[in-house]
Structure formats: C-alpha cells, structure tokens
Enzyme design. Structure first.
Site, PDB file in Angstrom:
ATOM      1  N   PHE A   3       0.781  -1.092  -0.424  1.00  0.00           N
ATOM      2  CA  PHE A   3      -0.093  -0.335   0.079  1.00  0.00           C
ATOM      3  C   PHE A   3       1.239   1.188   0.270  1.00  0.00           C
ATOM      4  O   PHE A   3       2.073   1.379   0.524  1.00  0.00           O
ATOM      5  CB  PHE A   3      -1.207   0.398   1.044  1.00  0.00           C
ATOM      6  CG  PHE A   3      -1.797   0.605   1.087  1.00  0.00           C
ATOM      7  CD1 PHE A   3      -3.228   0.953   0.480  1.00  0.00           C
ATOM      8  CD2 PHE A   3      -2.324   2.402   1.759  1.00  0.00           C
ATOM      9  CE1 PHE A   3      -4.313   1.647   0.269  1.00  0.00           C
ATOM     10  CE2 PHE A   3      -3.213   3.201   1.214  1.00  0.00           C
ATOM     11  CZ  PHE A   3      -4.396   2.402   0.865  1.00  0.00           C
ATOM     12  N   ALA A  12       0.238  -2.668   5.813  1.00  0.00           N
ATOM     13  CA  ALA A  12       0.707  -2.281   7.087  1.00  0.00           C
ATOM     14  C   ALA A  12       0.115  -3.000   8.049  1.00  0.00           C
ATOM     15  O   ALA A  12       1.226  -4.176   9.406  1.00  0.00           O
ATOM     16  CB  ALA A  12       0.529  -1.208   7.620  1.00  0.00           C
ATOM     17  N   ILE A  20      -0.352   6.691   5.547  1.00  0.00           N
ATOM     18  CA  ILE A  20      -0.331   8.605   5.037  1.00  0.00           C
ATOM     19  C   ILE A  20      -1.986   8.628   6.380  1.00  0.00           C
ATOM     20  O   ILE A  20      -3.146   8.435   5.930  1.00  0.00           O
ATOM     21  CB  ILE A  20      -0.744   9.158   3.911  1.00  0.00           C
ATOM     22  CG1 ILE A  20       0.933   8.009   3.680  1.00  0.00           C
ATOM     23  CG2 ILE A  20      -1.490  10.353   4.050  1.00  0.00           C
ATOM     24  CD1 ILE A  20       0.570   8.635   2.041  1.00  0.00           C
ATOM     25  N   HIS A  68      -9.030   5.472  11.221  1.00  0.00           N
ATOM     26  CA  HIS A  68      -8.664   4.726  10.434  1.00  0.00           C
ATOM     27  C   HIS A  68      -7.486   3.777  10.144  1.00  0.00           C
ATOM     28  O   HIS A  68      -6.787   3.560  10.848  1.00  0.00           O
ATOM     29  CB  HIS A  68      -8.918   4.369   9.342  1.00  0.00           C
ATOM     30  CG  HIS A  68      -8.376   2.622   7.991  1.00  0.00           C
ATOM     31  ND1 HIS A  68      -8.940   1.286   8.457  1.00  0.00           N
ATOM     32  CD2 HIS A  68      -8.316   2.542   7.287  1.00  0.00           C
ATOM     33  CE1 HIS A  68      -8.680   0.453   7.541  1.00  0.00           C
ATOM     34  NE2 HIS A  68      -7.344   0.732   7.052  1.00  0.00           N
TER      35      HIS A  68
END
Length: 155
Positions: free
Chosen positions: A26, A60, A87, A93
């Site tokens: 990601f 992650a 980010i 989230h």
C-alpha cells in the site's frame, strides 16, 4: 558499546548476518523507495545479497503476521525490518492501522527475541512520506544490523 574516539555505536558490520524484510505494498511507490534504500544500506554495511530475504504484503496491518512467520520459520534471521507507509486520511482508520501495526511489530520482536527495525512511516500527507522514505529506509538497515550485533553480544 561506544567508540571512545567518536561516540558512535559500534556494531554496524553486517558481514555474516541474515536479514528479513517485510514491505507493505500500500502506497507502493513510497514503500518501494523505503525498500531500495534499506537494501542498498544493508549491502553497504556488508550484508550479502543472498542473505537478504524480502517478502511483500498488501498493507501495514499484514506486516506483523509476515514478520511472525519469518521469525518462527525454519530459516534463521538475525534481524527483521518492517517497511510501510500510512498516510492520515479523514477517518479513524489511520490511528487504527498505525497503532495496531506498531503494536504487532513490537510484540513479534519481544515474543521471538529478534530485533525488528520498524520503518512503517506514519505521516500526515504524501509529501511528508517522500521526504522520509529514503532516510528511514537507510535508518532501518542500520538499526537492524546494530541490534542484531548487540543481541549477539548480549545473549
């Protein structure tokens, strides 16, 4: 242990070490930069190319499980490296992923008594990620090598 002349940590010799790297895909361009910087620094520290094992995972949150598999598997690793990039968005989230991935990485290291250099970036925006990607990749390599050598000395 410090070099008395320079106050620098000793133990940045990667010769003979085997390092495992788990990279989240990601934010792929950023994490690929982390990976390239990490591997280049490992090589500069003397880690042989065939002693570096790279696996990729979707994001992650999946990094700790792959680290656990490497730590518990038949292949011996002197240290592991976690690479990723989270980010901040507009929802909770970000906090969930950042906190849970970080806690998972720490738990694997403690449970398996293996050093893990955590270079999962947690940033406010993509610009911050780009500024940090290359230096943090290099830092992760140095941390992995130094901690592998330190644990070898202590245990």
């Amino acid at each position: 242990m410090l070099d008395a002349d320079q106050g620098q940590p000793l133990g940045l010799d990667g010769k003979g070490l085997t390092i495992g790297i788990v990279r989240a895909r990601f934010n792929d361009a950023i994490t690929k930069t982390l990976e390239q910087a990490c591997i280049a620094e490992l090589r500069a520290l003397g880690v042989e190319e065939d002693s570096i094992r790279l696996v990729t995972v979707p994001g992650a949150l999946e990094v700790p499980l792959a680290l656990k598999a490497l730590a518990a598997g038949d292949e011996h690793f002197d240290a592991l490296v976690a690479l990723g990039c989270i980010i901040r968005g507009e929802t909770y989230h970000f906090e969930l992923v950042a906190n849970e991935s970080g806690a998972g990485v720490t738990r694997i290291g403690l449970d398996h008594q293996i050093p893990i250099a955590n270079a999962i970036l947690t940033v406010e925006n993509e610009d911050q990620a780009w500024v940090r990607a290359e230096p943090k990749g290099r830092d992760a390599a140095r941390v992995a090598v130094e901690m592998a050598n330190l644990l070898d000395e202590l245990l």
